[in-house]
Design an enzyme around this catalytic site. Structure first.
Site, PDB file in Angstrom:
ATOM      1  N   TYR A 168       0.857  -1.191   0.000  1.00 21.40           N
ATOM      2  CA  TYR A 168       0.000   0.000   0.000  1.00 21.40           C
ATOM      3  C   TYR A 168       0.890   1.237   0.000  1.00 21.40           C
ATOM      4  CZ  TYR A 168      -3.026   3.753   1.553  1.00 21.40           C
ATOM      5  OH  TYR A 168      -3.690   4.941   1.632  1.00 21.40           O
ATOM      6  N   GLU A 193      -3.508   7.569  -4.029  1.00 23.59           N
ATOM      7  CA  GLU A 193      -3.494   6.294  -3.305  1.00 23.59           C
ATOM      8  C   GLU A 193      -3.258   5.158  -4.292  1.00 23.59           C
ATOM      9  OE1 GLU A 193      -6.095   4.615   0.342  1.00 23.59           O
ATOM     10  OE2 GLU A 193      -7.220   4.928  -1.500  1.00 23.59           O
TER      11      GLU A 193
END
Length: 422
Positions: free
Chosen positions: A139, A227
């Site tokens: 991530y 993101e």
């Protein structure tokens, strides 16, 4: 994939939705690619025929597997399901024929994910991408840490998982680096982040370059959020953005005239689109009390008042610093378009604008024939504080309309409670 927050507080989610413009994954990837960020090959498609053509083009370029991805403004697509065909929102396809069948199942159907709620979102666009082999998922996210007034870069070895879940259950697996305003991301910071992902050798070097390039893109495009979830390591050691989410900071829109071309109004709430025509900041919620305020902070306090009084906010409407007859009138029309609204709370601080002018605006707006009939059935509580607040209360009290004035927050809460009980 959810909106990230370095402190993971629920109120951040609302302010993110309120201030920022969202775009589709394929748009985000095309934009990031233009700044040197590594992404898989992919082609958007709006019809089944375009999806087939996209798969054929990717196959001709060497792709052996394809991923067909529904394009909606919501995360959780991979775990979501469509209502009619029960198809996932992200499907691995082995052949062009599989892409065609998946496109037929997805297009026009409603995809329900953890972020859309039961209503779901209609699928009108697809993204056909090269099926990348994955060795490990990570991530990576960048946003503004409001508490520190610095940009923060966050990484985690738990890629492909909702970051909010990671923050709640295993917060130690999230590593952060803050960047001073006006300063670039330093090499030692990028290296610490890459090291935190457990990478070494060429993969480590690629990760350092990827993080540095992504941060530069984040600043150049005036993003509020970038993101990448998941960021993947391929078996041959490449670091690639398998998915991407970008929100723009609307305050910088004057520098980016091309943003309007990226906007997909069909993905936005009709009330919010209508409000934007009048420069009103409106977010539709699921409650029964309409809110009209000036300022995001006051809006948060107003919603707290509503919840404490036993109600639920039906919207988040900021009329801005120059509240006048037209803004109040348009605000009323939008709020009253929601059949769930059982009461309206107007909470305005008279700093830039005088309270008596707002009061006159409220009275004139409520007298509008289009609004008057609905307001006769929906109590309106008005709390005006600041310049000429006393004069404003007199105007409201002497109007003879179905409008209740309040001075203190407590009084406003009590009036909301009474209105909902009647």
């Amino acid at each position: 994939m959810g909106i990230i927050d370095p402190n993971f507080k629920s109120d951040f989610l609302l302010t993110q939705t309120y201030f920022f413009m969202n775009i589709h994954e394929y748009q985000a990837k095309e934009l990031l690619k233009s700044y040197g960020v590594t992404v898989p090959a992919g082609i958007p498609a709006f019809t089944v025929e375009e999806a087939v053509k996209a798969a054929e083009e990717l196959k001709a370029s060497g792709a052996t597997l394809f991923v067909t991805k529904a394009q909606i403004h919501a995360g959780g697509r991979g775990k979501g399901r469509t209502k009619k065909s029960n198809s996932k929102g992200v499907v691995l396809c082995k052949t062009v024929e599989d892409v065609k069948a998946t496109a037929e199942a997805l297009l026009g159907d409603t995809l329900v994910t953890i972020q859309t709620g039961e209503a779901g979102q209609k699928v009108q666009r697809l993204y056909i991408t090269d099926g990348v082999d994955i060795e490990k998922e990570f991530y990576l996210g960048i946003t503004l840490d409001r508490a520190k007034s610095q940009n923060v870069i966050m990484v985690s070895t738990e890629g492909g998982v909702e970051i909010e879940k990671v923050a709640e259950e295993t917060p130690h697996l999230i590593v952060k680096e803050w960047v001073e305003p006006g300063q670039p991301l330093h090499g030692n910071q990028a290296r610490r982040l890459a090291f935190a992902l457990g990478l070494s050798g060429d993969a480590f070097k690629q990760a350092v370059k990827f993080i540095t390039t992504l941060y530069a893109a984040y600043e150049k495009i005036d993003a509020s959020i970038v993101e990448i979830n998941p960021l993947v390591l391929t078996p041959d050691g490449n670091i690639i953005a398998l998915d991407a989410k970008i929100n723009f900071d609307d305050n910088a829109s004057y520098r980016h005239k091309d943003w309007e071309e990226l906007r997909d109004i069909s993905e936005e709430n009709p009330f919010e689109v209508e409000a934007s025509k009048y420069n009103l900041n409106y977010i539709k919620l699921d409650g029964n009390v309409g809110c009209m305020v000036n300022g995001a902070g006051l809006a948060m306090a107003t919603m707290d008042i509503i919840k404490l009084s036993g109600g639920e906010p039906a919207n988040f409407l900021d009329v801005g610093g120059g509240a006048n007859v037209n803004t109040v009138k348009n605000g009323f029309k939008i709020i009253l378009s929601d059949p769930n609204v059982k009461a309206i709370l107007i909470n305005i601080f008279g700093g830039i604008v005088r309270c008596d002018r707002v009061a006159n605006g409220v009275v004139e707006a409520v007298q509008d024939p289009e609004i008057a009939e609905k307001v006769s059935k929906v109590p309106v509580i008005v709390r005006l504080q600041g310049t000429n607040a006393a004069e404003a209360k007199v105007i409201i009290d002497n109007s003879g309309l179905n409008v209740i004035s309040a001075v203190l927050l407590k009084e406003a809460a009590q009036a909301v409670t009474k209105a909902l009980a009647s």
